[in-house]
Write an enzyme that holds these catalytic residues in place. Structure first.
Site, PDB file in Angstrom:
ATOM      1  N   ASP A 114     -20.367  20.830 -10.890  1.00 50.55           N
ATOM      2  CA  ASP A 114     -20.417  19.946 -12.069  1.00 50.55           C
ATOM      3  C   ASP A 114     -19.125  19.160 -12.239  1.00 50.55           C
ATOM      4  O   ASP A 114     -18.065  19.604 -11.803  1.00 50.55           O
ATOM      5  CB  ASP A 114     -20.530  20.768 -13.362  1.00 50.55           C
ATOM      6  CG  ASP A 114     -21.808  21.537 -13.445  1.00 50.55           C
ATOM      7  OD1 ASP A 114     -22.762  21.184 -12.748  1.00 50.55           O
ATOM      8  OD2 ASP A 114     -21.818  22.506 -14.231  1.00 50.55           O
TER       9      ASP A 114
HETATM   10  N1  URA Z   1     -22.737  26.802 -12.113  1.00 53.13           N
HETATM   11  C1  URA Z   1     -22.449  25.885 -13.036  1.00 53.13           C
HETATM   12  O1  URA Z   1     -22.785  26.038 -14.196  1.00 53.13           O
HETATM   13  N2  URA Z   1     -21.769  24.789 -12.659  1.00 53.13           N
HETATM   14  C2  URA Z   1     -21.349  24.580 -11.397  1.00 53.13           C
HETATM   15  O2  URA Z   1     -20.721  23.576 -11.094  1.00 53.13           O
HETATM   16  C3  URA Z   1     -21.672  25.551 -10.438  1.00 53.13           C
HETATM   17  C4  URA Z   1     -22.367  26.657 -10.827  1.00 53.13           C
END
Ligand code: URA
Length: 235
Positions: A103
């Site tokens: 993310d």
């Molecule tokens: N889980 C999440 O919530 N975000 C990420 O970037 C990776 C795993």
């Protein structure tokens, strides 16, 4: 190119040892066992396997690990012109792509390669690659909430499979958990904590299978070691 030379250049062993491996019937070229020494292969077209594992010439592929900074998008081109993970890479003479995604607000271990086959395997659920994160929350969780995360929770479109969840630290009213999951659903770790009524404030991926982020500084890149490359390419 002679098969033993190809094998040696691919890092299997010395040419003489490769001849022994060929004579033992452990080498296939395009699925056919080849025992004849002096066999020629086309390094661009032929698929050579040793003990059923494909081998390839070194130097053809690039494998990098980035400690992705918060505030970067995991994409090659962002239509909204935000900073992307590609902006974090050094200049390369080959085009590489991120393996999977993190993310915008997540930092940590992100792999890049131009080896499409290996990238596909790494993200394929069949291989169940473990991904380990540290997640910081305000306050803490009850034993019951931790058990729920461990056993599997409903994150809306999916029920997560058992995960490892350990409290690894607490200070200034915040708690840090180490979370290891097998799947890679969108925003999975954040949604898991949301499902038990909590909120992840800081999320960082620290391991991908046996690959560890270690002390690689944020925003920095390093090439994978020989052993790490062997590990991910021999899946
Ligand atoms: N889980 C999440 O919530 N975000 C990420 O970037 C990776 C795993």
């Amino acid at each position: 190119m002679r098969l033993n030379k190809f094998m040696a250049l691919a890092g299997v062993d010395s040419r003489r040892k490769c001849d022994e491996i060929i004579a033992e019937g452990r080498v296939r070229v395009n699925a056919r066992v080849v025992k004849k020494l002096g066999t020629q292969v086309d390094e661009n077209r032929d698929l050579v396997t040793v003990d059923n594992k494909p081998i390839r010439l070194k130097g053809e592929y690039i494998y990098l690990m980035l400690n992705k900074p918060v505030g970067t998008v995991t994409t090659v081109i962002d239509p909204q012109h935000r900073r992307t993970v590609m902006d974090c890479l050094p200049k390369l003479n080959k085009r590489v792509y991120p393996v999977g995604r993190l993310d915008y607000n997540t930092s940590g271990l992100l792999l890049f390669t131009n080896d499409g086959d290996t990238a596909q395997k790494l993200i394929h659920p069949k291989y169940e690659f473990e991904k380990t994160y540290t997640a910081v929350i305000n306050g803490s969780l009850t034993d019951e909430q931790i058990s729920m995360l461990r056993n599997g929770v409903d994150i809306g479109d999916f029920i997560t499979s058992p995960a490892r969840v350990e409290l690894v630290g607490s200070s200034h009213g915040q708690s840090t958990f180490q979370v290891t999951i097998h799947e890679g659903k969108n925003r999975q770790v954040r949604r898991m904590f949301e499902s038990v009524g909590s909120k992840v404030e800081v999320l960082k991926r620290i391991a991908y299978g046996k690959l560890k982020l270690g002390d690689l500084p944020v925003g920095h890149t390093r090439p994978l070691t020989e052993d790490e490359i062997k590990y991910i390419t021999s899946l």
